[in-house]
Design a protein around this motif. Structure first.
Motif, PDB file in Angstrom:
ATOM      1  N   TRP A   1       0.843  -1.208   0.000  1.00  0.00           N
ATOM      2  CA  TRP A   1       0.000   0.000   0.000  1.00  0.00           C
ATOM      3  C   TRP A   1       0.872   1.250   0.000  1.00  0.00           C
ATOM      4  O   TRP A   1       0.670   2.166  -0.806  1.00  0.00           O
ATOM      5  N   VAL A   2       1.846   1.305   0.904  1.00  0.00           N
ATOM      6  CA  VAL A   2       2.730   2.459   0.997  1.00  0.00           C
ATOM      7  C   VAL A   2       3.540   2.623  -0.285  1.00  0.00           C
ATOM      8  O   VAL A   2       3.652   3.731  -0.841  1.00  0.00           O
ATOM      9  N   LEU A   3       4.104   1.525  -0.781  1.00  0.00           N
ATOM     10  CA  LEU A   3       4.951   1.600  -1.961  1.00  0.00           C
ATOM     11  C   LEU A   3       4.201   2.158  -3.166  1.00  0.00           C
ATOM     12  O   LEU A   3       4.623   3.139  -3.796  1.00  0.00           O
ATOM     13  N   TYR A   4       3.080   1.541  -3.504  1.00  0.00           N
ATOM     14  CA  TYR A   4       2.420   1.876  -4.754  1.00  0.00           C
ATOM     15  C   TYR A   4       1.513   3.093  -4.674  1.00  0.00           C
ATOM     16  O   TYR A   4       1.365   3.808  -5.676  1.00  0.00           O
ATOM     17  N   THR A   5       0.894   3.345  -3.532  1.00  0.00           N
ATOM     18  CA  THR A   5      -0.060   4.457  -3.470  1.00  0.00           C
ATOM     19  C   THR A   5       0.554   5.767  -3.020  1.00  0.00           C
ATOM     20  O   THR A   5      -0.137   6.790  -3.026  1.00  0.00           O
ATOM     21  N   SER A   6       1.818   5.759  -2.641  1.00  0.00           N
ATOM     22  CA  SER A   6       2.460   7.035  -2.316  1.00  0.00           C
ATOM     23  C   SER A   6       3.698   7.244  -3.181  1.00  0.00           C
ATOM     24  O   SER A   6       3.736   8.152  -4.010  1.00  0.00           O
ATOM     25  N   HIS A   7       4.678   6.363  -3.077  1.00  0.00           N
ATOM     26  CA  HIS A   7       5.865   6.484  -3.921  1.00  0.00           C
ATOM     27  C   HIS A   7       5.510   6.233  -5.388  1.00  0.00           C
ATOM     28  O   HIS A   7       5.912   6.999  -6.277  1.00  0.00           O
ATOM     29  N   GLY A   8       4.773   5.166  -5.654  1.00  0.00           N
ATOM     30  CA  GLY A   8       4.380   4.881  -7.025  1.00  0.00           C
ATOM     31  C   GLY A   8       3.490   5.969  -7.601  1.00  0.00           C
ATOM     32  O   GLY A   8       3.617   6.332  -8.777  1.00  0.00           O
TER      33      GLY A   8
ATOM     34  N   GLN B   1      14.678   0.282  -7.338  1.00  0.00           N
ATOM     35  CA  GLN B   1      14.649  -1.037  -6.710  1.00  0.00           C
ATOM     36  C   GLN B   1      14.723  -0.946  -5.196  1.00  0.00           C
ATOM     37  O   GLN B   1      14.110  -1.746  -4.486  1.00  0.00           O
ATOM     38  N   GLU B   2      15.457   0.026  -4.681  1.00  0.00           N
ATOM     39  CA  GLU B   2      15.581   0.168  -3.235  1.00  0.00           C
ATOM     40  C   GLU B   2      14.220   0.316  -2.572  1.00  0.00           C
ATOM     41  O   GLU B   2      13.971  -0.250  -1.504  1.00  0.00           O
ATOM     42  N   LEU B   3      13.329   1.055  -3.202  1.00  0.00           N
ATOM     43  CA  LEU B   3      11.990   1.232  -2.635  1.00  0.00           C
ATOM     44  C   LEU B   3      11.185  -0.056  -2.715  1.00  0.00           C
ATOM     45  O   LEU B   3      10.447  -0.399  -1.787  1.00  0.00           O
ATOM     46  N   THR B   4      11.296  -0.781  -3.824  1.00  0.00           N
ATOM     47  CA  THR B   4      10.493  -1.995  -3.973  1.00  0.00           C
ATOM     48  C   THR B   4      10.907  -3.073  -2.977  1.00  0.00           C
ATOM     49  O   THR B   4      10.131  -3.986  -2.697  1.00  0.00           O
ATOM     50  N   GLU B   5      12.115  -2.972  -2.436  1.00  0.00           N
ATOM     51  CA  GLU B   5      12.609  -3.968  -1.484  1.00  0.00           C
ATOM     52  C   GLU B   5      12.516  -3.505  -0.030  1.00  0.00           C
ATOM     53  O   GLU B   5      12.845  -4.268   0.874  1.00  0.00           O
ATOM     54  N   ARG B   6      12.068  -2.294   0.204  1.00  0.00           N
ATOM     55  CA  ARG B   6      12.087  -1.730   1.556  1.00  0.00           C
ATOM     56  C   ARG B   6      10.927  -2.237   2.405  1.00  0.00           C
ATOM     57  O   ARG B   6       9.799  -2.363   1.920  1.00  0.00           O
TER      58      ARG B   6
END
Length: 223
Positions: free
Chosen positions: A47-54, A66-71
């Motif tokens: 949720w955090v990855l895709y709806t804010s950073h994404g 990639q760093e974000l996708t693995e965090r």
């Protein structure tokens, strides 16, 4: 400068998501969710990855690093505040009407920017409901926002199911509220409670496996 008509809905969905995030207690992160393969920690990370950073990266036409996708965002005790701040940046990135024009490159497939934004509004709202249900909260979804979400679910349901984002529709009574209909069409039981689902024994990676085009990976990797 007049904004895109969907921008206020995006902003409201983000505000509610931030409120729900702040209501998650650390002890709830290992509990089950309406997404059968996700515990709450994995769901929150997605949720955090895709709806804010994404969401911000799509506005800027930039890939997610990639760093974000693995965090593991939940490893930070202040993850909910960080999520709220990132949501503010993402919503601000979509404030320019020009951002809503043209296409967004989804890694080899182009999709209209407004369609991508609609799908990410769906992610904010539906996964916000998932988090709320998993943690004993109530998601507040007004009818205009629910109608937008229902439209996205109905338009893309078969594609989501093809790649495992949605399960089979759940029956709801005639005259059910718009948001209940959206949840049911995505394969969710609007009356779901944590007692209905055991905690997953195997946990997927925080970002989950992306779905192939034409559905953007931001929007469809968990449904």
């Amino acid at each position: 400068m007049n904004g895109h008509p969907l921008h206020p809905l995006l902003a409201r969905a983000a505000t509610e998501a931030a409120r729900l995030a702040r209501g998650v207690r650390p002890g709830q992160l290992d509990g089950p969710t309406p997404c059968a393969d996700f515990d709450t920690r994995v769901l929150v990370n997605h949720w955090v990855l895709y709806t804010s950073h994404g969401l911000e990266r799509r506005a800027r036409r930039e890939p997610l690093p990639q760093e974000l996708t693995e965090r593991d965002f939940t490893a930070d005790a202040a993850w909910a505040d960080a999520y709220a701040a990132q949501l503010d940046r993402a919503v601000a990135a979509w404030a320019d009407p020009a951002v809503w024009e043209g296409d967004v490159d989804l890694g080899g497939t182009a999709m209209p920017a407004a369609a991508v934004a609609r799908m990410l509004i769906k992610e904010l709202v539906v996964h916000g409901w998932d988090v709320a249900r998993a943690t004993g909260q109530r998601a507040e979804v007004a009818d205009d926002l629910a109608g937008t979400v229902l439209g996205v679910v109905e338009e893309y349901a078969e594609i989501y199911r093809q790649y495992g984002g949605f399960t089979d529709p759940v029956p709801v009574p005639a005259g059910a509220p718009l948001f209940d209909r959206a949840l049911a069409a995505s394969g969710r039981d609007p009356l779901w409670t944590p007692a209905q689902t055991p905690t997953p024994t195997q946990t997927p990676t925080p970002a989950a496996a992306p779905a192939p085009a034409p559905v953007p990976t931001d929007a469809a990797s968990a449904g």
